[in-house]
Design an enzyme around this catalytic site. Sequence first.
Site, PDB file in Angstrom:
ATOM      1  CD1 TRP A  10      -2.221  -1.966   0.206  1.00 53.25           C
ATOM      2  CD2 TRP A  10      -3.028  -1.212   2.160  1.00 53.25           C
ATOM      3  NE1 TRP A  10      -3.312  -2.739   0.532  1.00 53.25           N
ATOM      4  CE2 TRP A  10      -3.828  -2.290   1.734  1.00 53.25           C
ATOM      5  CE3 TRP A  10      -3.338  -0.584   3.367  1.00 53.25           C
ATOM      6  CZ2 TRP A  10      -4.918  -2.754   2.458  1.00 53.25           C
ATOM      7  CZ3 TRP A  10      -4.426  -1.038   4.098  1.00 53.25           C
ATOM      8  CH2 TRP A  10      -5.208  -2.108   3.645  1.00 53.25           C
ATOM      9  CE  LYS A  11       4.516   1.082  -4.397  1.00 51.48           C
ATOM     10  NZ  LYS A  11       5.081   1.480  -5.666  1.00 51.48           N
ATOM     11  CG  HIS A  94       9.566  -1.089  -2.608  1.00 46.88           C
ATOM     12  ND1 HIS A  94       9.672   0.076  -3.327  1.00 46.88           N
ATOM     13  CD2 HIS A  94       8.550  -1.795  -3.146  1.00 46.88           C
ATOM     14  CE1 HIS A  94       8.739   0.069  -4.272  1.00 46.88           C
ATOM     15  NE2 HIS A  94       8.043  -1.049  -4.180  1.00 46.88           N
ATOM     16  CD  GLU A 166       8.096  -4.405  -6.640  1.00 48.40           C
ATOM     17  OE1 GLU A 166       6.879  -4.470  -6.791  1.00 48.40           O
ATOM     18  OE2 GLU A 166       8.640  -3.610  -5.852  1.00 48.40           O
ATOM     19  CB  SER A 212       2.719  -1.192 -14.256  1.00 52.88           C
ATOM     20  OG  SER A 212       3.267   0.089 -13.936  1.00 52.88           O
TER      21      SER A 212
HETATM   22  P1  13P Z   1       2.756  -0.424  -8.951  1.00 55.51           P
HETATM   23  O1  13P Z   1       1.985  -1.722  -8.970  1.00 55.51           O
HETATM   24  O2  13P Z   1       1.937   0.743  -8.499  1.00 55.51           O
HETATM   25  O3  13P Z   1       3.519  -0.204 -10.201  1.00 55.51           O
HETATM   26  O4  13P Z   1       3.854  -0.597  -7.785  1.00 55.51           O
HETATM   27  C1  13P Z   1       4.637  -1.732  -7.789  1.00 55.51           C
HETATM   28  C2  13P Z   1       5.363  -1.796  -6.501  1.00 55.51           C
HETATM   29  O5  13P Z   1       6.243  -1.011  -6.231  1.00 55.51           O
HETATM   30  C3  13P Z   1       4.954  -2.826  -5.538  1.00 55.51           C
HETATM   31  O6  13P Z   1       5.878  -2.927  -4.506  1.00 55.51           O
END
Ligand code: 13P
Length: 255
Positions: A10-11, A94, A166, A212
């Site tokens: 969820w950041k 991350h 990622e 994404s």
């Molecule tokens: P998005 O799915 O918004 O590109 O983010 C990916 C992410 O950083 C998951 O940790």
Amino acid sequence: MRMPIIAGNWKMYKTLAESVSFVQELAPHLAPFNGVERVVCPTFIAVAAVADALKNTDIKVGAQQLHWETQGAFTSQISPTMLQGLVEYVIIGHSECRAYLGETDETVNKKAKAALAHGLKPIVAVGESLAQNEAGETESFVSGQVRGGLAGISAPDMANVVIAYEPIWAIGTGKSASGDVANSIIGMIRGVVRDLYGNDVANALRIQYGGSVKPENMAEYMSQPEIDGALVGGASLKVADFTALVKAAAESKGV
Ligand code: 13P
């Protein structure tokens, strides 16, 4: 067979109240898909309340970060002992933490070991920048991150590790690696783990794709043999999207 794992990162989104009402709405939608491990990773301030709201479900909670010490004069930090009993997973390394908070392979490694020592399962995130990608450095850079991040972790502990690939250029940009490309980098990562730990550990390790991921492209990733799930940012913030991702994983993997 590796159990697919879809984790929502969820950041820095959702207040405490929004986090709790979100998981209350989400939980019944995810309930049917118990062949997929489903994880939500709220901000620290919401971790305890989200864990409480999900306590009678099989949806897991993860943290987005931790410190490697159990306590001390580390203003703003959260220790593994503070997370014990609240979360099962913790995202470590991350790219946003690497870019903005000075995370390095060395701190990733210390944090992963601290997590494991306290019964928490690290999701270790790796991935190359656009410049590295364009310079053909993806393989050497990512394999270095994997080796550095896992240094000194025992083979038995590897059963509790997840790796998330990622590519930085795909995070939050709407650009994403094709299923084939993601599959081949993830296969490469599994090869590094095979080199370090042998076949059994490599074959059991779950490796996610992130960057994404959306309902529209989820099946493309999940139909790839090396890809065991996704670490999802934006699309994990909406009940319908997150549900669609989990459903697509269950269908693609036949679980
Ligand atoms: P998005 O799915 O918004 O590109 O983010 C990916 C992410 O950083 C998951 O940790």
